[in-house]
Design a protein around this motif. Structure first.
Motif, PDB file in Angstrom:
ATOM      1  N   PRO A  91       0.835  -1.212   0.000  1.00 44.20           N
ATOM      2  CA  PRO A  91       0.000   0.000   0.000  1.00 44.20           C
ATOM      3  C   PRO A  91       0.863   1.252   0.000  1.00 44.20           C
ATOM      4  CG  PRO A  91       0.049  -0.967   2.177  1.00 44.20           C
ATOM      5  CD  PRO A  91       0.844  -1.880   1.302  1.00 44.20           C
ATOM      6  N   ALA A  92       1.621   1.425  -1.071  1.00 44.38           N
ATOM      7  CA  ALA A  92       2.499   2.596  -1.172  1.00 44.38           C
ATOM      8  C   ALA A  92       2.412   3.126  -2.588  1.00 44.38           C
ATOM      9  CB  ALA A  92       3.938   2.192  -0.869  1.00 44.38           C
ATOM     10  N   PRO A  93       2.448   4.441  -2.774  1.00 41.94           N
ATOM     11  CA  PRO A  93       2.415   4.985  -4.134  1.00 41.94           C
ATOM     12  C   PRO A  93       3.696   4.598  -4.878  1.00 41.94           C
ATOM     13  CG  PRO A  93       2.832   6.721  -2.544  1.00 41.94           C
ATOM     14  CD  PRO A  93       2.514   5.494  -1.761  1.00 41.94           C
ATOM     15  N   PRO A  94       3.615   4.468  -6.221  1.00 38.13           N
ATOM     16  CA  PRO A  94       4.811   4.090  -6.987  1.00 38.13           C
ATOM     17  C   PRO A  94       5.975   5.051  -6.760  1.00 38.13           C
ATOM     18  CG  PRO A  94       2.873   4.109  -8.390  1.00 38.13           C
ATOM     19  CD  PRO A  94       2.433   4.623  -7.074  1.00 38.13           C
ATOM     20  N   GLU A  95       5.651   6.342  -6.547  1.00 38.39           N
ATOM     21  CA  GLU A  95       6.716   7.324  -6.336  1.00 38.39           C
ATOM     22  C   GLU A  95       7.536   6.967  -5.096  1.00 38.39           C
ATOM     23  OE1 GLU A  95       3.492   8.292  -6.622  1.00 38.39           O
ATOM     24  OE2 GLU A  95       3.525   8.961  -8.702  1.00 38.39           O
ATOM     25  N   ALA A  96       6.843   6.443  -4.066  1.00 35.90           N
ATOM     26  CA  ALA A  96       7.560   6.091  -2.832  1.00 35.90           C
ATOM     27  C   ALA A  96       8.552   4.964  -3.103  1.00 35.90           C
ATOM     28  CB  ALA A  96       6.569   5.678  -1.751  1.00 35.90           C
ATOM     29  N   ILE A  97       8.118   3.984  -3.902  1.00 34.21           N
ATOM     30  CA  ILE A  97       9.021   2.884  -4.248  1.00 34.21           C
ATOM     31  C   ILE A  97      10.184   3.425  -5.067  1.00 34.21           C
ATOM     32  CG2 ILE A  97       9.190   0.711  -5.512  1.00 34.21           C
ATOM     33  CD1 ILE A  97       6.195   0.327  -4.801  1.00 34.21           C
ATOM     34  N   TYR A  98       9.853   4.336  -6.002  1.00 37.38           N
ATOM     35  CA  TYR A  98      10.919   4.933  -6.817  1.00 37.38           C
ATOM     36  C   TYR A  98      11.952   5.611  -5.931  1.00 37.38           C
ATOM     37  CZ  TYR A  98      13.357   8.159  -9.854  1.00 37.38           C
ATOM     38  OH  TYR A  98      14.334   8.868 -10.491  1.00 37.38           O
ATOM     39  N   PHE A  99      11.487   6.433  -4.982  1.00 29.43           N
ATOM     40  CA  PHE A  99      12.453   7.185  -4.178  1.00 29.43           C
ATOM     41  C   PHE A  99      13.234   6.262  -3.244  1.00 29.43           C
ATOM     42  CE2 PHE A  99      10.011  10.946  -5.509  1.00 29.43           C
ATOM     43  CZ  PHE A  99      11.076  11.682  -5.986  1.00 29.43           C
ATOM     44  N   GLY A 100      12.592   5.210  -2.738  1.00 29.20           N
ATOM     45  CA  GLY A 100      13.328   4.248  -1.928  1.00 29.20           C
ATOM     46  C   GLY A 100      14.456   3.607  -2.717  1.00 29.20           C
ATOM     47  N   PHE A 220       4.374   3.894 -14.729  1.00 31.23           N
ATOM     48  CA  PHE A 220       4.064   3.210 -15.984  1.00 31.23           C
ATOM     49  C   PHE A 220       4.989   2.027 -16.208  1.00 31.23           C
ATOM     50  CE2 PHE A 220       2.820   7.649 -16.645  1.00 31.23           C
ATOM     51  CZ  PHE A 220       1.481   7.451 -16.895  1.00 31.23           C
ATOM     52  N   VAL A 221       6.141   2.037 -15.531  1.00 28.69           N
ATOM     53  CA  VAL A 221       7.080   0.923 -15.676  1.00 28.69           C
ATOM     54  C   VAL A 221       6.762  -0.168 -14.680  1.00 28.69           C
ATOM     55  CG1 VAL A 221       9.498   0.286 -15.563  1.00 28.69           C
ATOM     56  CG2 VAL A 221       8.859   2.470 -16.534  1.00 28.69           C
ATOM     57  N   LEU A 222       6.378   0.239 -13.477  1.00 26.61           N
ATOM     58  CA  LEU A 222       6.125  -0.712 -12.385  1.00 26.61           C
ATOM     59  C   LEU A 222       4.913  -1.586 -12.689  1.00 26.61           C
ATOM     60  CD1 LEU A 222       7.284  -1.376  -9.603  1.00 26.61           C
ATOM     61  CD2 LEU A 222       5.530   0.079  -8.619  1.00 26.61           C
TER      62      LEU A 222
ATOM     63  N   VAL B  87       0.702  11.038 -24.995  1.00 28.05           N
ATOM     64  CA  VAL B  87      -0.735  10.780 -25.106  1.00 28.05           C
ATOM     65  C   VAL B  87      -1.024   9.306 -24.861  1.00 28.05           C
ATOM     66  CG1 VAL B  87      -2.736  10.913 -26.629  1.00 28.05           C
ATOM     67  CG2 VAL B  87      -1.008  12.696 -26.716  1.00 28.05           C
ATOM     68  N   HIS B  88      -0.144   8.440 -25.366  1.00 27.73           N
ATOM     69  CA  HIS B  88      -0.344   7.005 -25.145  1.00 27.73           C
ATOM     70  C   HIS B  88      -0.303   6.686 -23.654  1.00 27.73           C
ATOM     71  CE1 HIS B  88      -0.102   2.753 -25.273  1.00 27.73           C
ATOM     72  NE2 HIS B  88       1.161   2.695 -24.943  1.00 27.73           N
ATOM     73  N   LEU B  89       0.653   7.285 -22.936  1.00 26.48           N
ATOM     74  CA  LEU B  89       0.752   7.018 -21.495  1.00 26.48           C
ATOM     75  C   LEU B  89      -0.478   7.542 -20.759  1.00 26.48           C
ATOM     76  CD1 LEU B  89       4.485   7.748 -20.615  1.00 26.48           C
ATOM     77  CD2 LEU B  89       3.352   5.553 -20.836  1.00 26.48           C
ATOM     78  N   ALA B  90      -0.973   8.699 -21.200  1.00 25.27           N
ATOM     79  CA  ALA B  90      -2.103   9.302 -20.503  1.00 25.27           C
ATOM     80  C   ALA B  90      -3.401   8.570 -20.801  1.00 25.27           C
ATOM     81  CB  ALA B  90      -2.219  10.771 -20.900  1.00 25.27           C
ATOM     82  N   ALA B 159       3.960  -6.879 -26.354  1.00 32.48           N
ATOM     83  CA  ALA B 159       3.878  -5.629 -27.110  1.00 32.48           C
ATOM     84  C   ALA B 159       3.318  -4.488 -26.260  1.00 32.48           C
ATOM     85  CB  ALA B 159       3.005  -5.830 -28.345  1.00 32.48           C
ATOM     86  N   GLU B 160       2.402  -4.822 -25.361  1.00 30.52           N
ATOM     87  CA  GLU B 160       1.778  -3.763 -24.558  1.00 30.52           C
ATOM     88  C   GLU B 160       2.814  -3.109 -23.651  1.00 30.52           C
ATOM     89  OE1 GLU B 160      -0.297  -1.608 -21.663  1.00 30.52           O
ATOM     90  OE2 GLU B 160       0.646  -3.498 -21.110  1.00 30.52           O
ATOM     91  N   ARG B 161       3.595  -3.941 -22.935  1.00 30.89           N
ATOM     92  CA  ARG B 161       4.633  -3.377 -22.074  1.00 30.89           C
ATOM     93  C   ARG B 161       5.725  -2.701 -22.888  1.00 30.89           C
ATOM     94  NH1 ARG B 161       5.975  -7.735 -17.457  1.00 30.89           N
ATOM     95  NH2 ARG B 161       4.721  -9.102 -18.754  1.00 30.89           N
ATOM     96  N   GLY B 162       6.048  -3.303 -24.039  1.00 32.09           N
ATOM     97  CA  GLY B 162       7.060  -2.702 -24.901  1.00 32.09           C
ATOM     98  C   GLY B 162       6.667  -1.294 -25.313  1.00 32.09           C
ATOM     99  N   GLY B 163       5.402  -1.131 -25.695  1.00 33.39           N
ATOM    100  CA  GLY B 163       4.926   0.185 -26.095  1.00 33.39           C
ATOM    101  C   GLY B 163       4.982   1.173 -24.947  1.00 33.39           C
ATOM    102  N   ARG B 164       4.592   0.722 -23.763  1.00 29.94           N
ATOM    103  CA  ARG B 164       4.585   1.602 -22.597  1.00 29.94           C
ATOM    104  C   ARG B 164       6.017   2.022 -22.234  1.00 29.94           C
ATOM    105  NH1 ARG B 164       3.400  -0.918 -17.708  1.00 29.94           N
ATOM    106  NH2 ARG B 164       2.074  -2.422 -18.738  1.00 29.94           N
TER     107      ARG B 164
END
Lengths: 224, 248
Positions: A91-100, A220-222, B87-90, B159-164
């Protein structure tokens, strides 16, 4: 905000504890760093005149390559042992994990760089005991860790991650590399505020922008 | 795969949700490609016949009409890729993802052309193949970032993660541009070796200016046509992939 800070501290403390118990990553980065610094002895004739010209470059090539090794491992353990799912569910925002993770990588890099600095004195007679060098190096390392944390999260899931990470990291950190080498050269020449200070400002501006963008993009990566 | 990202592709349960063949919808792309082809042919005539030969540099100066429009189109491709990625991310839209992908792929071709024409031109004029000034450094770094975006997609588990991830790399890349330009500018200012060159050639002849402006138009239309075609192909690839997954 307070909960996020606590979560970031927990992630940071976890990483430091793992490192303190295994000493795996620091051992690997330090050994690699010494080899990287040492190889330049044979790359050119180490006369004082050559050294004055290429010294800052040697320092930063060794630091950057070592940093890539360190950031490669930032998320590797989490992916290999499946603990990243735990972080995702926490239960932590992704930003918190990033900064950790960011502070974990930053600590590792600063310790490695500090331990490596005497090697440059012994091998090349470069004295890095210089306030302006310390400031430039610290600022550049913050930027390296900010970009590196994000990219290592991408590379950890990818195939051929050893090839992907440098390919992404080098062009994205090019402003840092240019600023750090030039700032170090100015600092070692004794040009304080007028020389190294100008580069320091550029590096700090880069740090601020990239910390904001990277911590935002981390979600978006996590995401699975 | 999130439910969101599949919403505008074929749903496996109802293959008829999108008709497989829609004649006529892609016609504008073919007209655009034809127009681009015609413009490039006219451009070639202008470059090699209409424009006068430059007095100092000679025939090699005609590369100018390729190099400058191609490099500006390359930067345009980077802007388009970064905006489409954002725009894709949003919005998590497959359509914008395919635009980002197409822009990256076509952009790599344009950047490579820009770098090669620049090198071939710089060698006889400056005596070196490459100059690390702010523009040269920026071009090279953006080319590497684009290749990194393509490799991120290629090495991603799906492909979905690749695009992101590629979108994240493009956005981070866009954030570094002002710093990179400034750093490279200050840094190359420390090595003032260049005094003359294509940048220092004063005013252009009228025929030269017309050729240059026409060249800009031709390459931009070519770029838009190629991106539109590649993005449409990408969406078809996605649809095929969805069908394959549904069949499996």
């Amino acid at each position: 905000m307070r909960a996020g800070l606590r979560a970031a501290l927990a992630v940071y403390a976890k990483d430091v504890r793992i490192e303190a118990r295994t000493r795996e990553t620091l051992g690997a980065t330090l050994a690699f760093a010494f080899v990287a610094a040492f190889i330049f002895t044979f790359a050119f004739d180490p006369s004082p005149r050559t050294l004055a010209a290429v010294g800052p470059g040697i320092v930063w090539v060794a630091y950057i390559f070592t940093a890539m090794l360190g950031m490669n491992r930032t998320f590797l353990l989490e992916v290999e042992r499946g603990t990243l799912d735990g972080l995702r569910l926490a239960p932590a925002p992704p930003e918190a994990i990033y900064f950790g993770k960011f502070f974990g990588l930053l600590t590792l890099l600063i310790v490695t760089e500090a331990l490596l600095a005497p090697a440059f004195l012994v091998l090349y007679g470069l004295s890095l005991l210089n306030v302006w060098f310390a400031a430039v190096a610290a600022a550049a390392t913050v930027g390296v860790a900010a970009v590196g944390t994000l990219l290592s999260a991408i590379a950890a899931h990818a195939r051929a991650r050893e090839a992907l990470l440098p390919l992404l990291f080098i062009p994205l950190s090019l402003p840092l590399l240019i600023g750090a080498v030039s700032g170090t050269a100015a600092a070692l020449d004794g040009e304080g505020w007028s020389g190294a200070g100008r580069w320091l400002q550029l590096i700090l501006a880069f740090d601020a922008a990239l910390i904001v963008v990277s911590s935002w993009a981390f979600a978006f990566v996590l995401e699975e | 795969m999130t439910a969101n990202s599949t919403s505008n592709t074929i749903s496996p349960a109802r293959p008829s949700a999108r008709p497989p063949a829609r004649p006529g919808t892609g016609a504008w792309r073919q007209w655009l490609l034809l127009a681009a082809g015609a413009l490039v042919l006219i451009d070639l005539y202008l470059i090699f016949q209409y424009a006068p030969t430059e007095r100092v540099m000679g025939v090699v100066q005609r590369l100018f009409y390729f190099h400058v429009p191609v490099i500006l189109t390359s930067f345009l491709s980077f802007v388009l890729a970064a905006v489409a990625s954002l725009v894709h991310l949003a919005r998590r839209s497959r359509a914008w993802d395919s635009v980002a992908y197409a822009s990256t792929e076509v952009g790599v071709v344009f950047f490579t052309t820009a770098i090669l024409t620049g090198a071939v031109w710089a060698r006889p004029v400056w005596g070196v193949w490459w100059v690390w000034d702010a523009n040269g450094t920026l071009t090279f770094a953006l080319w590497l970032i684009f290749i990194g975006c393509l490799m991120t997609r290629a090495y991603a588990p799906d492909a979905e993660r690749g695009g992101r991830w590629a979108a994240v790399v493009a956005v981070i890349g866009a954030a570094t541009v002002p710093f990179l330009y400034m750093a490279a500018d200050w840094w190359s200012g420390l090595h003032p070796e260049r005094v003359t060159g294509p940048g220092a050639q004063g005013s252009l002849e009228r025929e030269m200016l017309i050729t240059l402006l026409f060249s800009f138009a031709a390459f931009i239309v070519l770029f838009v046509a190629l991106v539109a075609e590649r993005a449409a192909l990408r969406r078809d690839e996605d649809a095929v992939e969805e069908l394959r997954r549904a069949a499996a």
